[in-house]
Design a protein around this motif. Structure first.
Motif, PDB file in Angstrom:
ATOM      1  N   GLU A 151       0.864  -1.189   0.000  1.00  0.00           N
ATOM      2  CA  GLU A 151       0.000   0.000   0.000  1.00  0.00           C
ATOM      3  C   GLU A 151       0.900   1.238   0.000  1.00  0.00           C
ATOM      4  N   MET A 152       0.364   2.341  -0.506  1.00  0.00           N
ATOM      5  CA  MET A 152       1.121   3.600  -0.485  1.00  0.00           C
ATOM      6  C   MET A 152       1.069   4.097   0.951  1.00  0.00           C
ATOM      7  N   ILE A 153       2.221   4.357   1.523  1.00  0.00           N
ATOM      8  CA  ILE A 153       2.147   4.790   2.913  1.00  0.00           C
ATOM      9  C   ILE A 153       2.108   6.314   3.011  1.00  0.00           C
ATOM     10  N   GLY A 154       1.237   6.784   3.856  1.00  0.00           N
ATOM     11  CA  GLY A 154       1.171   8.212   4.145  1.00  0.00           C
ATOM     12  C   GLY A 154       1.579   8.365   5.599  1.00  0.00           C
ATOM     13  N   VAL A 155       2.592   9.144   5.853  1.00  0.00           N
ATOM     14  CA  VAL A 155       3.131   9.242   7.204  1.00  0.00           C
ATOM     15  C   VAL A 155       3.023  10.669   7.714  1.00  0.00           C
ATOM     16  N   GLY A 156       2.557  10.816   8.946  1.00  0.00           N
ATOM     17  CA  GLY A 156       2.610  12.118   9.608  1.00  0.00           C
ATOM     18  C   GLY A 156       1.363  12.963   9.399  1.00  0.00           C
ATOM     19  N   ASP A 157       1.500  14.237   9.737  1.00  0.00           N
ATOM     20  CA  ASP A 157       0.371  15.150   9.602  1.00  0.00           C
ATOM     21  C   ASP A 157       0.261  15.609   8.149  1.00  0.00           C
ATOM     22  N   ARG A 158      -0.700  16.491   7.872  1.00  0.00           N
ATOM     23  CA  ARG A 158      -0.996  16.843   6.479  1.00  0.00           C
ATOM     24  C   ARG A 158       0.225  17.385   5.724  1.00  0.00           C
ATOM     25  N   ALA A 159       0.948  18.292   6.353  1.00  0.00           N
ATOM     26  CA  ALA A 159       2.103  18.884   5.676  1.00  0.00           C
ATOM     27  C   ALA A 159       3.161  17.821   5.394  1.00  0.00           C
ATOM     28  N   PHE A 160       3.339  16.921   6.358  1.00  0.00           N
ATOM     29  CA  PHE A 160       4.380  15.911   6.191  1.00  0.00           C
ATOM     30  C   PHE A 160       3.976  14.877   5.135  1.00  0.00           C
ATOM     31  N   ILE A 161       2.683  14.573   5.062  1.00  0.00           N
ATOM     32  CA  ILE A 161       2.218  13.602   4.057  1.00  0.00           C
ATOM     33  C   ILE A 161       2.556  14.105   2.648  1.00  0.00           C
ATOM     34  N   THR A 162       2.392  15.413   2.412  1.00  0.00           N
ATOM     35  CA  THR A 162       2.736  15.970   1.092  1.00  0.00           C
ATOM     36  C   THR A 162       4.217  15.734   0.801  1.00  0.00           C
ATOM     37  N   LYS A 163       5.028  15.942   1.843  1.00  0.00           N
ATOM     38  CA  LYS A 163       6.475  15.768   1.683  1.00  0.00           C
ATOM     39  C   LYS A 163       6.832  14.297   1.429  1.00  0.00           C
ATOM     40  N   THR A 164       6.190  13.384   2.180  1.00  0.00           N
ATOM     41  CA  THR A 164       6.506  11.955   2.005  1.00  0.00           C
ATOM     42  C   THR A 164       6.038  11.483   0.621  1.00  0.00           C
ATOM     43  N   SER A 165       4.872  11.972   0.190  1.00  0.00           N
ATOM     44  CA  SER A 165       4.382  11.556  -1.133  1.00  0.00           C
ATOM     45  C   SER A 165       5.368  11.970  -2.215  1.00  0.00           C
ATOM     46  N   LYS A 166       5.890  13.195  -2.106  1.00  0.00           N
ATOM     47  CA  LYS A 166       6.847  13.684  -3.113  1.00  0.00           C
ATOM     48  C   LYS A 166       8.079  12.784  -3.137  1.00  0.00           C
ATOM     49  N   ARG A 167       8.570  12.467  -1.920  1.00  0.00           N
ATOM     50  CA  ARG A 167       9.787  11.654  -1.856  1.00  0.00           C
ATOM     51  C   ARG A 167       9.522  10.256  -2.404  1.00  0.00           C
ATOM     52  N   LEU A 168       8.352   9.703  -2.046  1.00  0.00           N
ATOM     53  CA  LEU A 168       8.023   8.353  -2.527  1.00  0.00           C
ATOM     54  C   LEU A 168       7.931   8.329  -4.045  1.00  0.00           C
ATOM     55  N   GLU A 169       7.271   9.354  -4.604  1.00  0.00           N
ATOM     56  CA  GLU A 169       7.105   9.387  -6.061  1.00  0.00           C
ATOM     57  C   GLU A 169       8.458   9.457  -6.748  1.00  0.00           C
ATOM     58  N   LYS A 170       9.382  10.195  -6.144  1.00  0.00           N
ATOM     59  CA  LYS A 170      10.722  10.318  -6.730  1.00  0.00           C
ATOM     60  C   LYS A 170      11.417   8.947  -6.702  1.00  0.00           C
ATOM     61  N   LEU A 171      11.316   8.269  -5.546  1.00  0.00           N
ATOM     62  CA  LEU A 171      11.940   6.943  -5.428  1.00  0.00           C
ATOM     63  C   LEU A 171      11.312   5.963  -6.417  1.00  0.00           C
ATOM     64  N   MET A 172       9.988   6.086  -6.583  1.00  0.00           N
ATOM     65  CA  MET A 172       9.297   5.183  -7.508  1.00  0.00           C
ATOM     66  C   MET A 172       9.732   5.446  -8.944  1.00  0.00           C
ATOM     67  N   ASP A 173       9.948   6.718  -9.258  1.00  0.00           N
ATOM     68  CA  ASP A 173      10.399   7.094 -10.612  1.00  0.00           C
ATOM     69  C   ASP A 173      11.788   6.561 -10.900  1.00  0.00           C
ATOM     70  N   THR A 174      12.668   6.658  -9.899  1.00  0.00           N
ATOM     71  CA  THR A 174      14.066   6.320 -10.166  1.00  0.00           C
ATOM     72  C   THR A 174      14.372   4.839  -9.957  1.00  0.00           C
ATOM     73  N   ALA A 175      13.508   4.118  -9.218  1.00  0.00           N
ATOM     74  CA  ALA A 175      13.775   2.693  -8.998  1.00  0.00           C
ATOM     75  C   ALA A 175      13.711   1.954 -10.332  1.00  0.00           C
ATOM     76  N   SER A 176      14.609   0.991 -10.481  1.00  0.00           N
ATOM     77  CA  SER A 176      14.613   0.217 -11.717  1.00  0.00           C
ATOM     78  C   SER A 176      13.435  -0.758 -11.734  1.00  0.00           C
ATOM     79  N   ILE A 177      13.144  -1.329 -10.550  1.00  0.00           N
ATOM     80  CA  ILE A 177      12.014  -2.267 -10.426  1.00  0.00           C
ATOM     81  C   ILE A 177      11.147  -1.811  -9.257  1.00  0.00           C
ATOM     82  N   LEU A 178       9.827  -1.829  -9.470  1.00  0.00           N
ATOM     83  CA  LEU A 178       8.898  -1.465  -8.396  1.00  0.00           C
ATOM     84  C   LEU A 178       7.886  -2.600  -8.222  1.00  0.00           C
ATOM     85  N   ALA A 179       7.601  -2.947  -6.971  1.00  0.00           N
ATOM     86  CA  ALA A 179       6.501  -3.889  -6.706  1.00  0.00           C
ATOM     87  C   ALA A 179       5.605  -3.250  -5.664  1.00  0.00           C
ATOM     88  N   LEU A 180       4.326  -3.136  -6.004  1.00  0.00           N
ATOM     89  CA  LEU A 180       3.374  -2.443  -5.131  1.00  0.00           C
ATOM     90  C   LEU A 180       2.143  -3.318  -4.916  1.00  0.00           C
TER      91      LEU A 180
END
Ligand SMILES: Nc1ncnc2c1ncn2[C@@H]1O[C@H](COP(=O)(O)OP(=O)(O)OP(=O)(O)O)[C@@H](O)[C@H]1O
Length: 255
Positions: free
Chosen positions: A177-206
């Motif tokens: 599952e997509m994890i959302g961590v923290g309060d509203r402001a932090f969730i935006t930050k974690t989503s951005k970081r996750l999306e970046k990791l997902m973009d750059t990973a060679s293989i993704l399993a979700l």
């Protein structure tokens, strides 16, 4: 090149001291892997005979009902579970966001936990030390990093765990599952970081029950039932089969 190759991988959990008698005459059930009573021992077949290859560019959606084996499959990809039979060959660095607080010691400070958990996820001591300022900044925990983690709120602890687990970009990224961590402001930050990791990973399993999320990030899919892959293919084909699976399809007597 990063790759994952499973050949007839099976994961069994032997359960000792289970009530085999009541299981044998058990009620109909809708969820879980296959339960096999053998004398006084009960074995849950969490994953059965799974053969699967993932290569660079593959973004795998893992679908299935509760207990179908999704998390178990991800743990085999992560190397946390060795198949009881069959093989799993994993090449490349792996980041698994399955159990992000695993390996943390709540008596130690946040900073000490960065060192501890950093080693747990495969970073050298030198690498973790270099990354401490960035991890500290991302977590926004400030002076709290010098206090024992047991004094943190659950959201604060997850901020720290997330900051450590996502500190470096892996070849293979595993998400339950997509994890959302923290309060509203932090969730935006974690989503951005996750999306970046997902973009750059060679293989993704979700693994997820949410087909809209899976459509957004994945390009192929598998459907699990009682630990077996019952369908593999394009997202559209597998989603159709998943959505058509009525709960009663899983309703069967324990064997
Ligand atoms: N540590 C364990 N000991 C015994 N059985 C286990 C263990 N972990 C998982 N199982 C069993 O393995 C099967 C698959 O579990 P798994 O957690 O992989 O399912 P899942 O598809 O991720 O489910 P969910 O959607 O509910 O999270 C289930 O029958 C579960 O009871």
């Amino acid at each position: 090149m990063p790759s994952i190759q499973l050949r007839s991988a099976t994961v069994d959990f032997p359960i000792y001291n289970a009530r085999t008698r009541s299981l044998r005459h058990g009620l109909l059930r809708r969820v879980g892997g296959r339960i096999q009573p053998q004398g006084d021992l009960v074995t849950v077949n969490a994953l059965r005979d799974v053969t699967l290859s993932l290569h660079a560019g593959d973004r795998l959606a893992i679908l299935g009902g509760n207990g179908a084996g999704k998390s178990t499959l991800l743990r085999v990809f992560a190397g946390s579970y060795e198949p009881s039979s069959g093989t799993a060959d994993i090449n490349g660095s792996v980041s698994s966001l399955l159990d992000i607080t695993l390996g943390m010691d709540f008596e130690l400070t946040g900073e000490e936990n960065i060192l501890l958990r950093g080693a747990f996820v495969g970073m050298s001591r030198q690498e973790v030390k270099q990354r401490i300022p960035e991890i500290a900044e991302f977590s926004e925990l400030g002076e709290y990093l010098h206090l024992p983690v047991r004094t943190y709120s659950s959201g604060m602890m997850l901020r720290l765990a997330f900051a450590i687990s996502t500190a470096r970009a892996p070849d293979i990224l595993l998400l339950d599952e997509m994890i959302g961590v923290g309060d509203r402001a932090f969730i935006t930050k974690t989503s951005k970081r996750l999306e970046k990791l997902m973009d750059t990973a060679s293989i993704l399993a979700l693994a997820s029950h949410d087909t809209a999320t899976l459509s957004r990030y994945c390009n192929r899919a598998v459907l699990l039932q009682e630990g077996s892959i019952v369908m593999e293919g394009s997202l559209a084909t597998v989603f159709k089969a998943y959505e058509a699976t009525s709960p009663s399809d899983n309703l069967r007597q324990p064997s």
